[in-house]
Write a protein that holds these residues in place. Sequence first.
Motif, short mmCIF file in Angstrom:
data_model
loop_
_atom_site.label_atom_id
_atom_site.label_comp_id
_atom_site.label_asym_id
_atom_site.label_seq_id
_atom_site.Cartn_x
_atom_site.Cartn_y
_atom_site.Cartn_z
N THR A 50 0.86 -1.19 0.00
CA THR A 50 0.00 0.00 0.00
C THR A 50 0.89 1.23 0.00
O THR A 50 2.10 1.14 0.12
CB THR A 50 -0.89 0.05 1.26
N ARG A 51 0.26 2.40 -0.09
CA ARG A 51 1.02 3.66 -0.04
C ARG A 51 1.79 3.79 1.27
O ARG A 51 2.83 4.42 1.32
CB ARG A 51 0.07 4.86 -0.18
N ASP A 52 1.26 3.21 2.33
CA ASP A 52 1.89 3.34 3.65
C ASP A 52 2.99 2.31 3.89
O ASP A 52 3.68 2.39 4.91
CB ASP A 52 0.83 3.21 4.75
N THR A 53 3.16 1.38 2.99
CA THR A 53 4.19 0.36 3.16
C THR A 53 5.57 1.01 3.12
O THR A 53 5.87 1.77 2.20
CB THR A 53 4.10 -0.71 2.05
N GLU A 54 6.37 0.73 4.13
CA GLU A 54 7.72 1.29 4.16
C GLU A 54 8.63 0.47 3.27
O GLU A 54 8.59 -0.76 3.29
CB GLU A 54 8.25 1.32 5.60
N GLY A 66 4.22 5.36 -0.88
CA GLY A 66 3.51 6.60 -1.18
C GLY A 66 4.46 7.75 -1.50
O GLY A 66 4.18 8.56 -2.38
N ASP A 67 5.59 7.81 -0.79
CA ASP A 67 6.59 8.85 -1.07
C ASP A 67 7.07 8.73 -2.51
O ASP A 67 7.21 9.72 -3.23
CB ASP A 67 7.81 8.72 -0.14
N THR A 115 8.40 5.56 2.16
CA THR A 115 7.26 4.69 1.89
C THR A 115 6.98 4.60 0.40
O THR A 115 7.49 5.39 -0.40
CB THR A 115 5.98 5.22 2.57
#
Length: 84
Positions: A25-29, A70-71, A68
């Motif tokens: 997901t976008r939050d996955t580091e 998302g970044d 992440t």
Amino acid sequence: MANDIETSTIALIAKAGEIEPGKITRDTELAELEIDSLALTEIVMEIEDQHDIEIDLNTAEAWESLKTVGDMVDMVKKLAAAQH
């Protein structure tokens, strides 16, 4: 187009890390995915080719800013928007 960028970026990360795209997901580091800097560089090069953009990741600060998924997606979206 924005969702295409997110989907294609996640697909590239999943492929590089040999992970199911649905688990990212976008939050996955990125550190969580155990993707090393060489694999990350290859991902970035593929993203550049796909979206006809140039990502400048030559500085330590640039690498540090990508924590992440998302970044990374946001950076690609920003560069792609500036290109068009």
